[in-house]
Design an enzyme around this catalytic site. Structure first.
Site, PDB file in Angstrom:
ATOM      1  N   ASN A   1     -47.230  79.465  73.869  1.00 55.15           N
ATOM      2  CA  ASN A   1     -46.020  77.933  72.682  1.00 55.15           C
ATOM      3  C   ASN A   1     -46.085  77.081  73.562  1.00 55.15           C
ATOM      4  OD1 ASN A   1     -43.873  79.057  74.869  1.00 55.15           O
ATOM      5  ND2 ASN A   1     -43.482  80.836  74.024  1.00 55.15           N
TER       6      ASN A   1
ATOM      7  N   GLY B   1     -45.992  89.148  70.883  1.00 55.06           N
ATOM      8  CA  GLY B   1     -47.511  89.050  70.645  1.00 55.06           C
ATOM      9  C   GLY B   1     -48.526  89.108  71.732  1.00 55.06           C
ATOM     10  N   VAL B   2     -49.566  88.581  71.004  1.00 54.81           N
ATOM     11  CA  VAL B   2     -50.758  88.708  72.556  1.00 54.81           C
ATOM     12  C   VAL B   2     -50.592  87.432  73.568  1.00 54.81           C
ATOM     13  CG1 VAL B   2     -51.571  86.756  71.105  1.00 54.81           C
ATOM     14  CG2 VAL B   2     -53.355  88.111  71.937  1.00 54.81           C
ATOM     15  N   ASP B   3     -49.717  86.797  73.265  1.00 52.86           N
ATOM     16  CA  ASP B   3     -49.091  86.099  74.207  1.00 52.86           C
ATOM     17  C   ASP B   3     -48.919  86.539  75.455  1.00 52.86           C
ATOM     18  OD1 ASP B   3     -46.596  83.264  74.702  1.00 52.86           O
ATOM     19  OD2 ASP B   3     -48.654  84.192  76.003  1.00 52.86           O
TER      20      ASP B   3
ATOM     21  N   THR C   1     -50.945  83.538  63.583  1.00 52.77           N
ATOM     22  CA  THR C   1     -51.060  84.182  61.990  1.00 52.77           C
ATOM     23  C   THR C   1     -49.996  85.168  62.277  1.00 52.77           C
ATOM     24  OG1 THR C   1     -52.353  86.167  62.672  1.00 52.77           O
ATOM     25  CG2 THR C   1     -53.169  84.021  60.749  1.00 52.77           C
ATOM     26  N   GLY C   2     -49.425  85.823  63.428  1.00 49.32           N
ATOM     27  CA  GLY C   2     -47.660  85.947  63.685  1.00 49.32           C
ATOM     28  C   GLY C   2     -46.677  85.145  63.690  1.00 49.32           C
ATOM     29  N   VAL C   3     -45.852  86.209  64.123  1.00 49.14           N
ATOM     30  CA  VAL C   3     -44.811  85.253  64.987  1.00 49.14           C
ATOM     31  C   VAL C   3     -45.133  83.815  63.797  1.00 49.14           C
ATOM     32  CG1 VAL C   3     -43.319  84.104  66.245  1.00 49.14           C
ATOM     33  CG2 VAL C   3     -44.274  86.353  67.237  1.00 49.14           C
TER      34      VAL C   3
ATOM     35  N   ASP D   1     -57.488  95.500  70.732  1.00 48.68           N
ATOM     36  CA  ASP D   1     -56.978  94.403  71.716  1.00 48.68           C
ATOM     37  C   ASP D   1     -57.257  93.668  72.550  1.00 48.68           C
ATOM     38  OD1 ASP D   1     -54.463  96.066  74.465  1.00 48.68           O
ATOM     39  OD2 ASP D   1     -54.574  93.773  73.836  1.00 48.68           O
ATOM     40  N   ILE D   2     -57.014  92.511  72.283  1.00 46.84           N
ATOM     41  CA  ILE D   2     -58.237  91.719  72.964  1.00 46.84           C
ATOM     42  C   ILE D   2     -57.653  91.858  74.578  1.00 46.84           C
ATOM     43  CG2 ILE D   2     -56.231  89.889  73.547  1.00 46.84           C
ATOM     44  CD1 ILE D   2     -58.421  87.834  72.155  1.00 46.84           C
TER      45      ILE D   2
HETATM   46  N1  APR Z   1     -54.540  91.773  71.339  1.00 46.19           N
HETATM   47  C1  APR Z   1     -55.277  91.304  69.767  1.00 46.19           C
HETATM   48  N2  APR Z   1     -54.673  90.307  68.700  1.00 46.19           N
HETATM   49  C2  APR Z   1     -53.005  90.586  69.304  1.00 46.19           C
HETATM   50  C3  APR Z   1     -52.285  91.556  70.282  1.00 46.19           C
HETATM   51  C4  APR Z   1     -53.843  91.835  71.456  1.00 46.19           C
HETATM   52  N3  APR Z   1     -52.686  92.416  71.891  1.00 46.19           N
HETATM   53  N4  APR Z   1     -51.483  91.446  70.213  1.00 46.19           N
HETATM   54  C5  APR Z   1     -51.305  90.914  68.959  1.00 46.19           C
HETATM   55  N5  APR Z   1     -51.815  90.341  68.070  1.00 46.19           N
HETATM   56  C6  APR Z   1     -52.703  89.683  66.973  1.00 46.19           C
HETATM   57  C7  APR Z   1     -51.069  89.868  66.382  1.00 46.19           C
HETATM   58  O1  APR Z   1     -51.308  91.094  65.045  1.00 46.19           O
HETATM   59  C8  APR Z   1     -51.808  88.549  65.210  1.00 46.19           C
HETATM   60  O2  APR Z   1     -52.981  88.799  64.409  1.00 46.19           O
HETATM   61  O3  APR Z   1     -52.333  88.253  67.693  1.00 46.19           O
HETATM   62  C9  APR Z   1     -52.571  87.364  65.677  1.00 46.19           C
HETATM   63  C10 APR Z   1     -51.305  86.068  66.591  1.00 46.19           C
HETATM   64  O4  APR Z   1     -49.622  86.635  66.928  1.00 46.19           O
HETATM   65  P1  APR Z   1     -48.597  86.115  67.554  1.00 46.19           P
HETATM   66  O5  APR Z   1     -48.903  86.871  68.881  1.00 46.19           O
HETATM   67  O6  APR Z   1     -47.323  86.473  66.956  1.00 46.19           O
HETATM   68  O7  APR Z   1     -49.385  85.036  67.459  1.00 46.19           O
HETATM   69  P2  APR Z   1     -48.679  82.968  67.195  1.00 46.19           P
HETATM   70  O8  APR Z   1     -48.324  84.228  65.575  1.00 46.19           O
HETATM   71  O9  APR Z   1     -49.157  82.115  67.362  1.00 46.19           O
HETATM   72  O10 APR Z   1     -47.559  82.795  67.462  1.00 46.19           O
HETATM   73  C11 APR Z   1     -46.982  82.359  68.633  1.00 46.19           C
HETATM   74  O11 APR Z   1     -44.775  84.128  69.565  1.00 46.19           O
HETATM   75  O12 APR Z   1     -45.898  85.718  71.009  1.00 46.19           O
HETATM   76  C12 APR Z   1     -45.277  84.478  70.860  1.00 46.19           C
HETATM   77  O13 APR Z   1     -45.410  83.096  72.644  1.00 46.19           O
HETATM   78  C13 APR Z   1     -45.766  82.929  71.412  1.00 46.19           C
HETATM   79  O14 APR Z   1     -44.391  81.252  70.845  1.00 46.19           O
HETATM   80  C14 APR Z   1     -45.740  82.288  70.730  1.00 46.19           C
HETATM   81  C15 APR Z   1     -46.095  82.700  69.666  1.00 46.19           C
END
Ligand code: APR
Length: 163
Positions: A22, A30-32, A116-118, A8-9
């Site tokens: 975003n 997600g991480v945001d 790489t997530g959402v 967890d970052i």
């Molecule tokens: N610590 C580290 N990495 C994390 C954490 C955490 N606590 N939570 C999620 N991640 C990872 C995810 O598993 C993925 O590998 O962060 C990476 C990025 O995924 P997202 O958070 O979904 O971000 P992204 O793909 O850039 O999409 C951004 O998602 O949350 C919304 O507001 C955000 O609209 C924006 C979009």
């Protein structure tokens, strides 16, 4: 030195952590979401004052309740098959974060796996772009960490970094 961390970052103690935000910079999932939950309400107010961020760009706030000096918010892109300039925008995210960190005299920075997530950017391809830019800035930082939230992600980086 570039390292890979799996976890967890928001639990890391370093100059800067990068948020995969975003365009409105007012939080999300997600991480945001994790960063906003950990950083507290003043953090959200500081983000509001930034008045958004362009895709591929990066802006900075203090870390507030997080154990970091700064959070650099960068806005990745939604994967659209790879023919809409996605690679260039992702590279820009990493490069702008390094530039903003240097402008603020930060020498330790942790990145999540941006987009790489959402946003659906293929993990292995994103890791290649990320590591290439990390090597470009490696000599200017004491510590560069790729913080992965899964072993799969971490494996992409470990293969590229031979660690
Ligand atoms: N610590 C580290 N990495 C994390 C954490 C955490 N606590 N939570 C999620 N991640 C990872 C995810 O598993 C993925 O590998 O962060 C990476 C990025 O995924 P997202 O958070 O979904 O971000 P992204 O793909 O850039 O999409 C951004 O998602 O949350 C919304 O507001 C955000 O609209 C924006 C979009």
């Amino acid at each position: 030195m570039i390292q890979v961390h799996c976890g967890d970052i928001t639990q890391l103690h370093i100059d800067v952590i990068v948020n995969a935000a975003n365009n409105c910079l007012l939080g999300g999932g997600g991480v945001d979401g994790a960063i906003h939950r950990a950083a507290g309400p003043e953090f959200l107010e500081a983000c509001r004052a930034l008045k958004g961020c362009e895709t591929g760009d990066a802006k900075i706030t203090l870390g507030y309740k997080l154990s970091v000096c700064y959070v650099i918010h960068t806005v990745g892109l939604i994967w659209a098959g790879g023919t809409k300039g996605e690679a260039g925008l992702l590279e820009s995210c990493y490069r702008r974060c390094f530039e903003v960190a240097l402008e603020n005299d930060a020498r330790g920075i942790v990145f999540p796996c941006i987009s790489t997530g959402v946003y659906g950017f293929p993990k292995a391809q994103a890791a290649k772009i990320s590591v290439r830019v990390m090597h470009e800035f490696e000599q200017q930082f004491d510590s560069i960490i790729a913080c992965c939230f899964s072993q799969d992600d971490a494996q992409c980086y470990k293969i590229l970094l031979n660690v």
